[in-house]
Design an enzyme around this catalytic site. Structure first.
Site, short mmCIF file in Angstrom:
data_model
loop_
_atom_site.label_atom_id
_atom_site.label_comp_id
_atom_site.label_asym_id
_atom_site.label_seq_id
_atom_site.Cartn_x
_atom_site.Cartn_y
_atom_site.Cartn_z
N ILE A 156 50.51 50.29 48.89
CA ILE A 156 50.62 49.97 47.46
C ILE A 156 50.59 51.24 46.62
O ILE A 156 51.39 51.41 45.70
CB ILE A 156 49.49 49.01 47.04
N PRO A 205 40.58 50.52 49.30
CA PRO A 205 39.63 49.48 49.73
C PRO A 205 38.21 49.83 49.29
O PRO A 205 37.92 50.99 48.95
CB PRO A 205 39.76 49.51 51.25
N ARG A 233 39.61 47.36 44.50
CA ARG A 233 38.51 46.41 44.68
C ARG A 233 37.46 46.66 43.61
O ARG A 233 37.22 47.80 43.21
CB ARG A 233 37.88 46.54 46.07
N ASP A 256 41.79 44.52 37.25
CA ASP A 256 42.18 43.23 37.85
C ASP A 256 41.12 42.75 38.82
O ASP A 256 41.16 41.60 39.25
CB ASP A 256 43.53 43.35 38.56
N GLU A 261 33.21 38.17 41.67
CA GLU A 261 34.29 37.29 41.22
C GLU A 261 34.02 35.84 41.62
O GLU A 261 33.71 35.59 42.78
CB GLU A 261 35.62 37.77 41.82
N HIS A 283 41.79 38.84 38.87
CA HIS A 283 42.23 39.09 40.26
C HIS A 283 43.54 38.36 40.56
O HIS A 283 43.65 37.58 41.51
CB HIS A 283 41.15 38.65 41.26
#
Length: 308
Positions: A156, A205, A233, A256, A261, A283
């Protein structure tokens, strides 16, 4: 073959009919920790996105042969216990790359373009009262020739870097694992990236190396006017530090992901004064229609491969 899907609400309205071609299927939109054991009773295959599967669950369900994680991260499954019990665990990777890349730029444009302000300016009727044809009260900058720092140059991160470069940005990166290298982009240490970047995006990560990687002191050395985007994250950025610094320094945040969460009630980020410099999405970067379809296709393929 009994297949149990534990939290399909995560997938939205994605077509799940292909599962019914593979066996007897039970579908649950959500599953609490208290409901998990009862619902997986006699299951051969479990499909979970975020529902935790423990060693105790496996011990009490000797029929389990395969656990399909409908995600990339597998921290919701006791992998050691699964291996010891001969239970296969399969995840799906790469399905959301394009979706996350796109959402990265969506968050950036929302912040630097002052989209909320201008939308409300027009819809409130203020623009209709304007003595001139335009409104330049909230200036925006171009990405071209700006310095873009990327934290985490995985698939990404590389995708974001290439799009940023297409806009004319000068891209550098910091490898959180110290293992990623690239001939395309300049690798720098974290401090240099923070001090020199106009835009910073996180695509790493969460682990012992990245937990609270950006705290108050790190954010303090960032350039004035910097935009910081976290699409990696929650927990990589100290959210208490964000809530404190955003009212003291000219710095914008697009988040995000959060450390907990869904967002906890009375979160400090809900009480910051400078809300204009804060954009939070729940998210959703991974949730494009295409990404969710690829995710389900990946789970189906994992089951088919196992059954062969």
């Amino acid at each position: 073959m009994k297949i149990v899907l534990l939290d399909t609400l995560t997938f939205g309205d994605t077509d799940l009919s292909a599962f019914f071609e593979l066996g007897d299927v039970e579908i649950f939109k959500t599953t609490s920790a208290e409901q998990t054991q009862e619902r997986i009773t006699n299951a051969d295959i479990i499909v979970t996105n975020k529902v935790v599967i423990t060693d105790e669950h496996m011990q009490n369900t000797p029929t389990i042969k395969l656990i399909c994680v409908a995600a990339t991260g597998m921290n919701n499954v006791d992998l050691k216990a699964a291996k010891e019990r001969g239970i296969e665990v399969k995840n799906v990777s790469g399905y959301s790359t394009d979706s996350v890349i796109q959402h990265t730029f969506s968050m950036l444009f929302y912040l630097i373009g002052h989209s909320k302000y201008y939308d409300e300016c027009v819809k409130s009727g203020e623009y209709a009262k304007s003595p001139i044809f335009t409104d330049v009260s909230k200036p925006f900058f171009e990405i071209k020739n700006k310095k873009w720092g990327i934290i985490g140059l995985g698939e990404i991160g590389r995708g974001v870097a290439r799009v940023a470069r297409a806009f004319g940005a000068e891209v550098s990166y910091f490898s959180t694992s110290a293992q990623n290298s690239s001939n395309e982009f300049n690798r720098v240490e974290l401090e240099e990236l923070l001090q020199t970047s106009d835009i910073i995006s996180i695509h790493a990560p969460l682990n012992e190396k990245t937990l609270n990687l950006l705290g108050y002191e790190q954010l303090l050395i960032c350039k004035d006017g910097v935009v910081v985007l976290n699409l990696g994250r929650g927990g990589i950025i100290d959210e208490d530090a964000v809530a404190e610094i955003i009212d003291k320094k000219n710095i914008s945040f697009g988040l995000d992901v959060l450390s907990k969460e869904p967002m906890k009630q009375n979160h400090p980020l809900l009480n910051v004064k400078n809300q204009e410099n804060l954009y939070i999405t729940p998210h959703i970067a991974w949730t494009s229609i295409e990404a969710r379809e690829l995710l389900i296709a990946g789970v189906i393929e994992n089951i088919k491969t196992f059954l062969k």
